[in-house]
Design an enzyme around this catalytic site. Structure first.
Site, PDB file in Angstrom:
ATOM      1  N   HIS A 155     109.143  55.205 -10.191  1.00  0.00           N
ATOM      2  CA  HIS A 155     107.817  54.618 -10.475  1.00  0.00           C
ATOM      3  C   HIS A 155     106.989  55.576 -11.332  1.00  0.00           C
ATOM      4  CE1 HIS A 155     107.886  51.025  -8.000  1.00  0.00           C
ATOM      5  NE2 HIS A 155     108.144  51.679  -6.881  1.00  0.00           N
TER       6      HIS A 155
ATOM      7  N   HIS B 220     113.168  57.303  -5.608  1.00  0.00           N
ATOM      8  CA  HIS B 220     112.568  55.974  -5.785  1.00  0.00           C
ATOM      9  C   HIS B 220     111.146  56.104  -6.358  1.00  0.00           C
ATOM     10  CE1 HIS B 220     111.937  51.669  -4.630  1.00  0.00           C
ATOM     11  NE2 HIS B 220     110.675  52.076  -4.556  1.00  0.00           N
ATOM     12  N   GLU B 221     110.327  56.908  -5.692  1.00  0.00           N
ATOM     13  CA  GLU B 221     108.943  57.067  -6.153  1.00  0.00           C
ATOM     14  C   GLU B 221     108.909  57.780  -7.508  1.00  0.00           C
ATOM     15  OE1 GLU B 221     106.874  55.301  -4.722  1.00  0.00           O
ATOM     16  OE2 GLU B 221     107.914  54.960  -2.820  1.00  0.00           O
TER      17      GLU B 221
ATOM     18  N   GLU C 238     109.228  47.915  -9.933  1.00  0.00           N
ATOM     19  CA  GLU C 238     110.267  48.106  -8.925  1.00  0.00           C
ATOM     20  C   GLU C 238     111.639  48.292  -9.580  1.00  0.00           C
ATOM     21  OE1 GLU C 238     108.967  48.488  -6.055  1.00  0.00           O
ATOM     22  OE2 GLU C 238     110.756  48.662  -4.788  1.00  0.00           O
TER      23      GLU C 238
END
Lengths: 497, 497
Positions: B266, B262-263, B292
């Site tokens: 980003h 997830h990170e 997001e």
């Protein structure tokens, strides 16, 4: 909610300190953790923030606060902060803006040229930059002014109160004593055997030992941390965030052990500065020399001492290869204190270290005093090395090109290292009258030592000038005899002459 | 060497970006490495630097540069930078200085009161602060202005172009579809067995797997690093220094695996922004929602996909306990995709996550629109949770007090999470027409995917507004059907109904 001038002044100092904390963190990050591709951008950011600090220090606002507040308030922190701010203002204001900017550009060019020149062992390619740097520094010294020797103006930046005439009283005496001592050591019948220290020392074990020692010294891990780097340093972001870095050589434990303790000594100084100095320019060590006295005190006067290993040898063995189980403490102690003149300053033993400094001091003083020229440096360097240490570089990369200091324009800095050493010996002598140092060390609890240093030195930050502090702590001015006595006594015992 | 107005404007933006890089590094440091005792000082330093950014954004200088340059130059980076700077100027200038300062103080008080209230499960002690925060936000919304709903003014800060009327078109539809899907899932005969995922996963192994996956995603470790933290985040200091953090739970590998990916999503966005936007306010993701969409794209649409594990299960097993050797991929895949309504948003599965967001959106919209009052929140929260997710908090600490957002005054932020999810599904649909995603994933080389995202989205930074970007990439405006279709298809397959 109108602010008084005092509040405005303190706010401006806080703004400056805030940039300095940010700059400090960015520098720490670049030397420990930061991804390499981000470095170009980071350098620009550092440039912007450094420019901000410079702007504040030389601002009309700063000048007007100083003028309005001087002599108006007796709060000692304010008085000293004003003195410090005024000195910085005057020093900076005396250099024309254009020259300052040219100098900043030159420094950064010269540093990268130096890196290349050192790699290629090519002094000539670096020479024009060094010449320019010397010219700038001579001009700056003239702007700042001096009484006797132009080099005094530069010394003042690192060690206020120290002048050429003071150094000439002590340096030649120390040099003579050390070279004589070195001769006796070379001729001594019983030489230590450093090969007993060889072995493989896994990084993880060294890390544990380093942490353990730092804790015993009184270093507060809740107000600091230990990381790995290439060129070890300690940095105080604020008194509750003082970071130590070290380097692990898996073939030689001495790099990390003595390096960590050295940086730990710097760190203890910064961790124990009185919190009431926070956000003022006083919240740091008072000079390069006094700072170095703290690192050298711990490194040489504590951790290279027999008593230290009487207590710590067992702990060390737990983190070392098995062969050390059968190595007697005496042999170990003698080996870690081997004296061996080397070409490289940062690899020098504690006895010959000062001689490396003398070489640099004499050359830079002569450069600034126009007694010699940059082009003569390589030859003079080699000559002096041979004369003082008995070793002669075959290449400039292991001679005149070895240190970054001159490439950064830092003339007047080197003497601080030797001064710090002398201060440390003087401080040790005073401490030994009040504390049974050997007993405390043997017991492995350095709290008494750390508290003594805090109460006499650390807490004051920049509230006292270096020589004022030395006089108050030791009851006398700079006196190199303590260092000479200490080394003579120690090495007579080790080398048995 | 007189500067043009354009140069002066760009210099001012560079100064602002420099403070922002310093602030970013300090924040990263506080959340990963920094010694805890230094935090108080650090917070003050952060305060000083944030104030500097605010000063620049609202300065007369900024205003005059904007006025002088607007319409004078066609360089698109300059044009967009001017737009961005002007919007920030206007937004900030509309709030009276005194109110802004009161609000900053309130935010920091409210956050610490919230921490305490959450610990003690005591909504009442936090209520007065929340009431004040709501009042401020209503006033700010009025200063900023809006056409239809006061809440639109707040939405604009996080997702420009998104309004209540747009959300009302899509959110209820999605909610209805998801709750129906959830009902079917609950009744499905074939439930996954999450107990097969239990085991002990040593941190060091998880670290290696996380690094390996990040590398495969195209994350550049020379322009970033991976560290451990409590609440994972990614942060871009500049496009060549974008750091990922993650959390290792030795009992549950899913925290680190899906968290890191997830990170990492980003981080890829920030690493691939066009370097020509450096030192402008455009050098970051265009909105919370688009950001997001990138993290969720990788987390849900890539790493929770069957094809992903077809390729990565072997790699995973190398870093996992032995029991996984005998666990069939199918069971593993179904277990990591278990749908199970929970009370806590950040622990939610990919299907129920949006329902958590709906609860928050409806409540904050009603608060700002003065349809409900702060005192009614706990009861309304619990009611909606029961209605949408079928679970009801027994304590406010696992209910209305669970998230920090409102304590920081961040009203209008929550919808971005759900929007990001819908954008991601829409982007995935478009990508799948050009790339055989399953095949690429099975081959384990995500380069094609990363390059597609860079060329369509990442490189532009803030050069395009979120809905403009979405339209250009996918050929249509916000359309939640893709998300609903994706989830329906996926979970029908997993739960076999």
């Amino acid at each position: 909610m109108t602010q008084t001038v005092k509040e405005k002044f303190l706010d401006l100092l806080k703004e400056q300190s805030s940039y300095e904390e940010a700059i400090g963190l960015m520098a720490w990050d670049m030397r420990t953790k930061a991804p390499k591709k981000g470095m170009d951008n980071r350098s620009e950011v550092l440039g912007v923030l450094s420019e901000k600090v410079h702007e504040i220090q030389t601002s009309d606002k700063m000048k007007s606060y100083i003028d309005e507040l001087k002599g108006q308030d007796e709060d000692p922190v304010l008085v000293k902060s004003l003195e410090e701010a005024e000195e910085t203002y005057n020093k900076t204001a005396k250099i024309p803006g254009k020259e300052y900017r040219e100098y900043v550009t030159l420094q950064s060019k010269a540093e990268s040229m130096w890196t290349e020149a050192k790699d290629k062992n090519d002094f000539e390619s670096f020479r024009p930059y060094l010449e320019e740097l010397v010219e700038f520094n001579k001009r700056f010294a003239d702007y700042w002014g001096y009484k006797e020797h132009r080099y005094d103006a530069l010394l003042h930046n690192y060690e206020p109160g120290i002048t050429v005439s003071k150094l000439e009283e002590v340096f030649p005496r120390v040099r003579k004593a050390l070279t004589e001592l070195l001769d006796q050591i070379k001729k001594a019948p019983k030489q230590p055997d450093p090969s007993v220290l060889e072995g493989h020392f896994p990084k993880a074990q060294q890390e544990k030992f380093s942490e353990e020692i730092l804790k015993r010294m009184g270093y507060d891990f809740e107000a600091g941390r230990l990381d790995e780097t290439v060129h070890p340093f300690a940095i105080g972001l604020n008194s509750n965030d003082v970071r130590v870095t070290t380097k692990y050589d898996e073939k030689d434990f001495r790099t990390a052990v003595f390096g960590t303790i050295h940086e730990g000594g710097h760190a203890l100084y910064e961790q124990n500065i009185d919190p009431k100095l926070t956000f003022t320019p006083l919240a740091t060590g008072t000079s390069m020399g006094i700072h170095e006295s703290q690192s050298l005190f711990w490194e040489n006067f504590i951790s290279r001492r027999e008593a230290f290993w009487q207590n710590h040898y067992e702990l060390f063995k737990r983190h070392a290869p098995e062969k050390f189980e059968s190595l007697p403490l005496d042999q170990f102690y003698r080996a870690i204190n081997e004296v061996k003149p080397s070409l490289i300053r940062i690899e020098a033993d504690e006895l010959t270290y000062c001689l490396h400094i003398m070489v640099r001091y004499e050359l830079e003083k002569a450069l600034i005093g126009e007694e010699i020229e940059v082009k003569d440096l390589p030859e003079l360097w080699n000559k002096k090395m041979e004369e003082y240490l008995g070793v002669k570089p075959e290449m400039d990369s292991e001679g005149v090109l070895q240190d970054i200091h001159w490439a950064g324009g830092d003339f007047g800095y080197f003497p601080s290292y030797a001064l710090g050493y002398m201060y440390a010996a003087q401080i040790e002598k005073t401490m030994s009258k009040e504390i049974d140092i050997n007993r405390v060390i043997e017991q492995g609890d350095f709290k008494q030592i750390q508290e003594w240093l805090t109460s006499r030195i650390h807490q004051y930050g920049k509230m006292k000038k270096p020589l004022e502090l030395l006089e108050e702590v030791t009851g006398e001015g700079l006196n190199p005899d303590y260092l000479v006595d200490y080394l003579t006594h120690k090495y007579k015992h080790i080398y048995q002459f």
